[in-house]
Design an enzyme around this catalytic site. Structure first.
Site, PDB file in Angstrom:
ATOM      1  CE  LYS A 189      13.022  -0.997 -69.008  1.00 55.67           C
ATOM      2  NZ  LYS A 189      12.320  -0.499 -70.202  1.00 55.67           N
ATOM      3  CG  ASP A 245      24.691   9.857 -63.941  1.00 59.23           C
ATOM      4  OD1 ASP A 245      24.870  11.028 -64.294  1.00 59.23           O
ATOM      5  OD2 ASP A 245      25.597   8.997 -63.899  1.00 59.23           O
TER       6      ASP A 245
END
Ligand code: NAD
Length: 357
Positions: A189, A245
């Site tokens: 990101k 995750d």
């Protein structure tokens, strides 16, 4: 091959028993396999007052690989945090420095209609997500809930990665890609988070070491979208702990069968912990109906990654495909009206398929 066996709680012992049948079969064919069993999780709290007893940790350190079932259950949910079963697993990962989590998401042709996506989107899907496991916002300091000057509660977590932490897991990503379809997508990101700008920079620095692998970068929000739009574009995805995750759970659900998916968590020496991605399934524990295939496929990953025995790994994979082709289904993957096999019957079918090879 020295294997520490940690069945754990809930369905863990039931499905590990089936994986042990597979090891027994290879042993009977002459493979040198030693196993030692121990307690972890809730059962370890019951017996030793500690979710990771020192005796368990000691023999795990000496083992080449750990075959792990699952841990947890409602009985333990009200314990103090340090006594919760998950703490045992988190500590074991940290103690052995198991920083690289490999999670395949594969759609078996026989189960393509189990996915919540249309079969034409997912059929043939075969993704490997390499997730960093011991750093990132889950472990960064400072952390906690405090009060600010106005007396309002403030929650803090810190996203932090050093370049050496990034480098070692990214190497696993490139190496996994090299053994597969030679395409690596790094997810970050970087448009808003400096930590992940560093991530992208380090990935680009490593890329020249792997000229045979095609590297792409993708922002995590786009990756989440692409995984449901066109998941077959991916071969290997490498990413940090938190993004991994979330994306790995998303990817596993594309396959529609949580009971089918194994995982590996590896350290720099190749020592690994191998476990199904699912939990201890307390709702079905003790009934003999759990699907043991994720656990059995964890044995395959163990042969492939810790023991470099691709020959044995391939045999397990082929045996699992064979039983699916033969129509064996546990309740979680059976279609309406299909008769479901129990846990032991499924394990026996895999062993029979191995013998028939
Ligand atoms: P879960 O993965 O245990 O179960 C989710 C659903 O999937 C349940 O309906 C369950 O019956 C089903 N399921 C899971 N594995 C299956 C299998 N092999 N065959 C057939 N059906 C299967 O998740 P949960 O219910 O959220 O968690 C239960 C417990 O497991 C909790 O205590 C949680 O903390 C723990 N947990 C442990 C691990 C681990 O050991 N690594 C991972 C996740 C959750």
């Amino acid at each position: 091959m020295k294997i520490a066996v940690l069945p754990g709680d809930g369905i863990g012992p039931e499905i590990v028993a089936e994986a042990l049948k597979v090891l027994d079969q290879f042993r009977s064919e002459g493979a040198s396999i030693e196993t030692e069993a121990g307690d972890i999780g809730g059962i370890a709290v019951d017996r030793h007052g500690d979710p990771l007893p020192s005796s368990t940790l000691a023999f795990c350190r000496k083992a080449d690989a750990i075959l792990f079932g699952s841990i947890g259950g409602p009985k333990y949910d009200t314990l103090p945090r340090e006594l919760r079963p998950e703490r045992g697993l988190l500590r074991l990962r940290k103690e052995l420095d198991l920083f690289a989590n490999l999670r395949p998401a594969q759609v078996f042709p026989e189960l393509a209609d189990a996915s919540s996506l249309k079969p034409e989107i997912v059929s043939g899907l075969d993704i490997m997500i390499v997730r960093e496991l011991t750093g990132d916002i889950y472990f960064g300091e400072p952390r906690g809930i405090s009060r600010n000057a106005a007396g309002e509660r403030v929650g803090t977590n810190t996203m932090v990665y050093s370049e050496s932490e990034i480098r070692r897991v990214v190497h696993w990503g490139f190496q996994a890609a090299r053994e597969r379809r030679k395409s690596l997508c790094s997810v970050d990101k970087m448009n808003v988070l400096e930590t992940t700008q560093l991530w992208r920079d380090v990935v680009n620095e490593i890329a020249p070491d792997y000229p045979d692998v095609t590297l792409t970068h993708m922002l995590v929000d786009n990756a989440a979208m692409q995984l449901v739009r066109n998941p077959r574009q991916f071969d290997v995805i490498v990413t940090g702990n938190m993004f991994g995750d979330i994306l790995s759970d998303e990817a596993s659900m594309l396959t529609g069968s949580i009971g089918m998916l194994p995982s590996a968590s590896l350290n720099a020496t190749g020592q690994g912990l191998y476990e199904p991605i699912h939990g201890s399934a307390p709702d079905i524990a003790g009934r003999g109906i759990a699907n043991p295939l994720a656990q059995i496929l964890s044995v395959s990953m163990m042969f492939r990654y810790s023991f470099k025995r691709a020959d044995l790994a391939d045999r397990v994979d082929v045996a699992v495909r064979r039983v699916l082709q033969q129509g064996f289904r546990t309740a979680d993957i059976a279609r309406k009206g299909e008769t479901a096999a129990g846990t032991a019957a499924m394990g026996d079918a895999v062993v029979a398929a191995l013998r028939a090879q």
